[in-house]
Design a protein around this motif. Structure first.
Motif, PDB file in Angstrom:
ATOM      1  N   GLY A 117     -22.021 -30.379 -44.190  1.00  0.00           N
ATOM      2  CA  GLY A 117     -22.288 -28.949 -44.356  1.00  0.00           C
ATOM      3  C   GLY A 117     -22.392 -28.565 -45.821  1.00  0.00           C
ATOM      4  O   GLY A 117     -23.254 -27.757 -46.202  1.00  0.00           O
ATOM      5  N   GLU A 118     -21.517 -29.135 -46.655  1.00  0.00           N
ATOM      6  CA  GLU A 118     -21.566 -28.849 -48.093  1.00  0.00           C
ATOM      7  C   GLU A 118     -22.898 -29.288 -48.697  1.00  0.00           C
ATOM      8  O   GLU A 118     -23.447 -28.611 -49.563  1.00  0.00           O
ATOM      9  CB  GLU A 118     -20.435 -29.587 -48.826  1.00  0.00           C
ATOM     10  CG  GLU A 118     -19.050 -29.068 -48.548  1.00  0.00           C
ATOM     11  CD  GLU A 118     -17.977 -29.964 -49.170  1.00  0.00           C
ATOM     12  OE1 GLU A 118     -18.238 -30.555 -50.251  1.00  0.00           O
ATOM     13  OE2 GLU A 118     -16.902 -30.091 -48.569  1.00  0.00           O
ATOM     14  N   ILE A 119     -23.401 -30.418 -48.254  1.00  0.00           N
ATOM     15  CA  ILE A 119     -24.622 -30.981 -48.842  1.00  0.00           C
ATOM     16  C   ILE A 119     -25.874 -30.333 -48.268  1.00  0.00           C
ATOM     17  O   ILE A 119     -26.781 -29.963 -49.010  1.00  0.00           O
ATOM     18  CB  ILE A 119     -24.673 -32.506 -48.635  1.00  0.00           C
ATOM     19  CG1 ILE A 119     -23.529 -33.179 -49.387  1.00  0.00           C
ATOM     20  CG2 ILE A 119     -26.030 -33.079 -49.073  1.00  0.00           C
ATOM     21  CD1 ILE A 119     -23.319 -34.641 -49.041  1.00  0.00           C
ATOM     22  N   PHE A 120     -25.936 -30.177 -46.954  1.00  0.00           N
ATOM     23  CA  PHE A 120     -27.175 -29.757 -46.302  1.00  0.00           C
ATOM     24  C   PHE A 120     -27.174 -28.309 -45.815  1.00  0.00           C
ATOM     25  O   PHE A 120     -28.175 -27.855 -45.277  1.00  0.00           O
ATOM     26  CB  PHE A 120     -27.491 -30.692 -45.124  1.00  0.00           C
ATOM     27  CG  PHE A 120     -27.732 -32.112 -45.534  1.00  0.00           C
ATOM     28  CD1 PHE A 120     -28.900 -32.487 -46.167  1.00  0.00           C
ATOM     29  CD2 PHE A 120     -26.770 -33.082 -45.303  1.00  0.00           C
ATOM     30  CE1 PHE A 120     -29.120 -33.802 -46.551  1.00  0.00           C
ATOM     31  CE2 PHE A 120     -26.974 -34.407 -45.680  1.00  0.00           C
ATOM     32  CZ  PHE A 120     -28.157 -34.763 -46.308  1.00  0.00           C
ATOM     33  N   GLY A 121     -26.069 -27.595 -45.980  1.00  0.00           N
ATOM     34  CA  GLY A 121     -26.021 -26.212 -45.514  1.00  0.00           C
ATOM     35  C   GLY A 121     -26.229 -26.133 -44.016  1.00  0.00           C
ATOM     36  O   GLY A 121     -25.693 -26.952 -43.259  1.00  0.00           O
ATOM     37  N   ASP A 122     -27.034 -25.169 -43.573  1.00  0.00           N
ATOM     38  CA  ASP A 122     -27.282 -24.998 -42.139  1.00  0.00           C
ATOM     39  C   ASP A 122     -27.904 -26.240 -41.511  1.00  0.00           C
ATOM     40  O   ASP A 122     -27.670 -26.521 -40.336  1.00  0.00           O
ATOM     41  CB  ASP A 122     -28.186 -23.795 -41.890  1.00  0.00           C
ATOM     42  CG  ASP A 122     -27.474 -22.474 -42.152  1.00  0.00           C
ATOM     43  OD1 ASP A 122     -26.225 -22.455 -42.190  1.00  0.00           O
ATOM     44  OD2 ASP A 122     -28.173 -21.455 -42.321  1.00  0.00           O
ATOM     45  N   ALA A 123     -28.700 -26.988 -42.268  1.00  0.00           N
ATOM     46  CA  ALA A 123     -29.319 -28.206 -41.748  1.00  0.00           C
ATOM     47  C   ALA A 123     -28.279 -29.314 -41.532  1.00  0.00           C
ATOM     48  O   ALA A 123     -28.576 -30.331 -40.911  1.00  0.00           O
ATOM     49  CB  ALA A 123     -30.417 -28.691 -42.691  1.00  0.00           C
ATOM     50  N   GLY A 124     -27.062 -29.108 -42.032  1.00  0.00           N
ATOM     51  CA  GLY A 124     -25.994 -30.075 -41.827  1.00  0.00           C
ATOM     52  C   GLY A 124     -25.176 -29.819 -40.579  1.00  0.00           C
ATOM     53  O   GLY A 124     -24.321 -30.617 -40.206  1.00  0.00           O
ATOM     54  N   THR A 125     -25.446 -28.706 -39.888  1.00  0.00           N
ATOM     55  CA  THR A 125     -24.758 -28.394 -38.633  1.00  0.00           C
ATOM     56  C   THR A 125     -25.269 -29.355 -37.565  1.00  0.00           C
ATOM     57  O   THR A 125     -26.469 -29.523 -37.411  1.00  0.00           O
ATOM     58  CB  THR A 125     -25.032 -26.938 -38.218  1.00  0.00           C
ATOM     59  OG1 THR A 125     -24.648 -26.087 -39.294  1.00  0.00           O
ATOM     60  CG2 THR A 125     -24.255 -26.567 -36.975  1.00  0.00           C
ATOM     61  N   HIS A 126     -24.369 -29.963 -36.820  1.00  0.00           N
ATOM     62  CA  HIS A 126     -24.754 -31.068 -35.952  1.00  0.00           C
ATOM     63  C   HIS A 126     -23.940 -31.099 -34.667  1.00  0.00           C
ATOM     64  O   HIS A 126     -22.877 -30.485 -34.579  1.00  0.00           O
ATOM     65  CB  HIS A 126     -24.545 -32.392 -36.701  1.00  0.00           C
ATOM     66  CG  HIS A 126     -23.172 -32.492 -37.296  1.00  0.00           C
ATOM     67  ND1 HIS A 126     -22.901 -32.064 -38.565  1.00  0.00           N
ATOM     68  CD2 HIS A 126     -21.984 -32.919 -36.781  1.00  0.00           C
ATOM     69  CE1 HIS A 126     -21.612 -32.245 -38.827  1.00  0.00           C
ATOM     70  NE2 HIS A 126     -21.042 -32.761 -37.759  1.00  0.00           N
TER      71      HIS A 126
END
Length: 151
Positions: A117-126
């Motif tokens: 989440g820190e690195i990819f923001g919303d795209a890091g939600t999985h």
């Protein structure tokens, strides 16, 4: 902001890819997905810690080790396609070597999830699985694998 810019902003360097310990590759791409092999908390070629979460390893230590595993998985992705090719983290699977009665696997695997989440923001939600197991390779406390979508 790209993932590599975000890593620099966070002061995080991706480690070298951990060499496979058996007959597999660190990551493989099929279509627009990259699957990583399960990554242990290796630092500079050594297992950072051994033992079971709930005995030898505290949940907080396990969480930090899961973060290390995720960094190792991202290194495998980066070596294959480049970190900036990642458009979405699809799934995280975390295995936690646990003592009987330890039920905090989700909190341990949060170490990986929060980093993404820190690195990819919303795209890091999985999507995610956090599984307790009796043993992991080399007596590792945690193992993490990723599935990411790439451009």
């Amino acid at each position: 902001m790209t993932a590599s810019q975000r890593l620099a902003e966070l002061g995080i360097e991706l480690p070298q890819v951990v060499p496979p310990l058996a007959a597999y590759v660190p990551a493989v791409r099929t279509g627009n997905l990259v699957y990583t092999a399960g990554q242990l908390p290796m630092v500079a070629g050594e297992l950072a810690q051994t033992g079971k979460v709930g005995a030898d390893v505290s949940p907080e230590q396990g969480k930090a080790l899961a973060r290390t595993c995720a960094l190792n998985a991202l290194a495998a992705v980066h070596a294959l396609v480049g970190i900036d090719a990642v458009t979405r983290v699809v799934k995280v699977v975390g295995f936690v070597a646990s003592t009987p009665g330890f039920h905090g696997q989700p909190g341990v695997v949060n170490g990986a999830s929060e980093l993404l989440g820190e690195i990819f923001g919303d795209a890091g939600t999985h999507a995610r699985s956090a599984v307790g197991v009796s043993e992991l390779p080399l007596d590792a406390p945690v193992e993490v694998e990723l599935i990411v979508e790439v451009s």
